[in-house]
Structures are given as C-alpha cells and as structure tokens.
Scaffold this active site. Structure first.
Site, PDB file in Angstrom:
ATOM      1  N   ARG A   1      -3.037  -3.080   3.454  1.00 14.61           N
ATOM      2  CA  ARG A   1      -3.508  -1.893   4.162  1.00 14.61           C
ATOM      3  C   ARG A   1      -4.349  -0.964   3.297  1.00 14.61           C
ATOM      4  O   ARG A   1      -5.422  -0.523   3.726  1.00 14.61           O
ATOM      5  CB  ARG A   1      -2.319  -1.100   4.727  1.00 14.61           C
ATOM      6  CG  ARG A   1      -1.772  -1.653   6.007  1.00 14.61           C
ATOM      7  CD  ARG A   1      -0.288  -1.412   6.114  1.00 14.61           C
ATOM      8  NE  ARG A   1       0.386  -2.236   5.131  1.00 14.61           N
ATOM      9  CZ  ARG A   1       0.799  -3.486   5.361  1.00 14.61           C
ATOM     10  NH1 ARG A   1       0.659  -4.002   6.542  1.00 14.61           N
ATOM     11  NH2 ARG A   1       1.367  -4.203   4.400  1.00 14.61           N
TER      12      ARG A   1
ATOM     13  N   HIS B   1       1.670   7.550  -4.756  1.00 10.45           N
ATOM     14  CA  HIS B   1       0.716   6.895  -3.856  1.00 10.45           C
ATOM     15  C   HIS B   1       0.165   8.009  -2.956  1.00 10.45           C
ATOM     16  O   HIS B   1       0.512   8.108  -1.778  1.00 10.45           O
ATOM     17  CB  HIS B   1       1.441   5.822  -3.045  1.00 10.45           C
ATOM     18  CG  HIS B   1       0.537   4.839  -2.351  1.00 10.45           C
ATOM     19  ND1 HIS B   1      -0.809   5.063  -2.151  1.00 10.45           N
ATOM     20  CD2 HIS B   1       0.800   3.634  -1.794  1.00 10.45           C
ATOM     21  CE1 HIS B   1      -1.330   4.027  -1.504  1.00 10.45           C
ATOM     22  NE2 HIS B   1      -0.379   3.151  -1.280  1.00 10.45           N
TER      23      HIS B   1
END
Ligand code: ASP
Length: 331
Positions: A79, A158
């Site tokens: 992704r 992240h």
C-alpha cells in the site's frame, strides 16, 4: 545587512493560516508526526478532500508535472509504495520505483544509505524511504538535500500512515475529539500504532491499549500519554473495550521484528476479530487496520459497514497527494 533594510518576501503576520502551513511544509522532510500540529493536520485533511474530489471528477491533474519522486524501499510494501506512486502519477509527476527490493539496486553491492540517497537526489525532487532500522529516515535526511519522507523506519514511526489513519477516523466518524480509541495487537513493534498514538495526543480522546504482555506499548510513548492527562487503560482482552470503542484499530504481530521466533509463535494468533465480537460493538464505530492482516480480522467482518480498512487504503492516496503537493510547494 541592517534588519530595517530587509524586504521580506512574506509577511507571516498577514498570511492566511492555511497558506502559512503550506509554506512551512514546503521543502521539509517528513520524519515524524511530531512535526504536525492541529492546524497543519486540518490543512492536509482539507487538501486531501480536494484531491479526492478531483480524482473522482477527472482522475488526475498536472500540478506536479516535471517533478520526480524516488521511492526507495528496503522493506516489503504494497500500500505505501503503490499509493505514493499513484499519488505522484495522479498529480502529473513521475516516479523512480526502487520498490521491488533493493537487492536489484547497488545496495546489494554494499552501497551505504547515505550514498544511495545522495545519488537519487541527483534525479529526484523528493525521496520516500522505507527502512528496517529506526532512525534511518533521519539519517537519510541528514545527507540528502531534497526532502525525505519517512515511509516506515523499523519499529519507529510511520507518519504518513498515521495521517491517513487520523483522516479516516475524521471522515468516518465526523470528529476526533471525544472519541474512545482502542488499539489492538502488536503495540510494541507496530510503528503505525506509535505514530497514531502520538498524533491522537493532540486531541481530547480516551485511549485503550489491548495487547499481550510482551507486546505492550513502549513506556516512552505511554509516559507521554500519561503526561498529557489522556484517559488511558491497558488490558489483554478485546472484550474489555469492544462495547465502548468508537475506533478499534487492529494490528498484525510484526514477525520481522522478533529475534526469537518462538516468542512470535506464542503471540501470533492472540486476537481475532470475528462477527461475534462485532456484535458486541456500537452501531456507530469503525474497525481499522493498517494492513496487511494475517488473520486478525476475519473475512466475514469485511461486509460489515463498520469495517473501514479498505476505505482507509483509498484515503492513503489522497493524503499522500496532499502531502506531496505541500512538500513540493505546489499547493
Ligand atoms: N503496513 C504497515 C507498516 O508498514 C503495517 C504492517 O506492516 O503491519 O508498518
């Protein structure tokens, strides 16, 4: 030069807030969620909504025509890499994709991260980096002259995932303040949990952390939550949180971070979200997952309208479009 003689290009006092936020992001590395405050978050979210509308209407634009993004991935990704590529291409830019494994680049010949980024910046206007070591994005940014965007550094952070997670919560439930958010699974190594928790600390939320003992949230992050006076509880059992949760954020046990695989085997199947568990949840709530899932959410849950994980995936592209436009100064 005397200060009086300076003729500033921008008068920040007179600048509308949104433009100010944009100019602050332009040319910046995106290394941690701590770079974002509520103003910059609402700016990015507003831009992401515009991107969504534009994609639905016409598919793409040429806002970043002539700009090049280098996607440098030292760890697997589906992704994050594809959404950065799609985001750049829908904005009219192009991509150097080193996403099929750095074994096909000079990294396999022993090239250092520093030299790899100093090479890529000769071709590209920004570098998106995923790396197994915490702090790698910061190291790369210290060497690179173009903005480095952290796409996951080991068990560290992240940040772009956390932006899209927060955006998804906002779009699904209409607000962030006032929500009860439960995070489930590998809270120790899950970098998405670390970044999202740090972002949520800026809001009026209650947090619930559900994990086996060995996968509890790191104390450094827990202490920040406590310092901010955020109502928080830890438990081993999803049943303790499911009835009141507005958001159930489920994560995979991060096999690749275990030095002792027998420990992984002990905890890997600890949580499974089933239709029976969903029957205990509120009518209005969402189940999220940064994906990939490896059994934590049963396929039968996917048809539940509260299952937001594939909508979350799509939001990733709009958020990354908004971020790339801001970082490359083309808002
Ligand atoms: N895709 C997310 C990450 O890269 C979550 C995961 O891998 O479990 O951190």
């Amino acid at each position: 030069m005397q200060l009086e003689n300076l003729n500033p290009l921008f008068n920040f006092d007179e600048m509308p807030k949104q433009e100010l936020v944009n100019s602050i992001l332009t040319g910046q590395d995106i290394l941690s969620v701590s770079q974002f405050d509520r103003d910059s978050l609402s700016y990015i979210f507003r831009r992401a909504r515009e991107m969504r509308e534009m994609v639905h209407r016409v598919g793409g634009t040429n806002l970043l025509a002539g700009r090049v993004l280098a996607c440098l991935f030292y760890e697997p990704s589906t992704r994050t890499s594809s959404s950065f590529i799609a985001a750049m291409e829908r904005l009219g830019g192009s991509v150097i994709p080193i996403t099929q494994g750095v074994q096909f680049s000079s990294v396999s010949k022993g090239e250092t991260l520093a030299d790899t980024v100093r090479t890529l910046e000769q071709y590209a206007d920004t570098i998106v980096l995923r790396h197994p070591e915490t702090g790698a994005a910061k190291l790369a940014a210290d060497y690179a002259n173009v903005p480095v965007i952290n796409a996951g550094d080991g068990a560290g952070e992240h940040p772009t995932q956390a932006l899209l997670d927060l955006f998804t919560i906002r779009e699904e439930l209409g607000q962030i303040d006032g929500l009860k958010i439960a995070m489930v699974g590998d809270l120790r190594y899950g970098r998405t949990v670390h970044s999202l928790t740090k972002l949520l600390m800026q809001y009026n939320v209650s947090l619930r952390f559900v994990s086996p003992e060995i996968l509890r949230l790191p104390m450094t992050i827990m202490n920040q939550v406590i310092d901010k006076n955020i109502p928080v509880r830890e438990t081993h059992d999803v049943a303790d949180v499911i009835e009141n949760a507005d958001v159930l954020y489920v994560t995979r046990v991060q096999k690749e971070r275990f030095s002792d695989l027998s420990q992984y085997e002990d905890v890997k199947d600890h949580y499974e979200i089933t239709t029976e568990i969903m029957a205990m949840a509120k009518k209005k709530m969402v189940v999220m997952h940064p994906l990939p899932r490896v059994g934590e959410i049963h396929y039968a849950v996917d048809n539940d309208p509260r299952a937001a994980y594939f909508r979350q995936v799509q939001n990733g592209m709009y958020i990354r479009m908004a971020l790339l436009a801001a970082v490359l100064g083309r808002a």
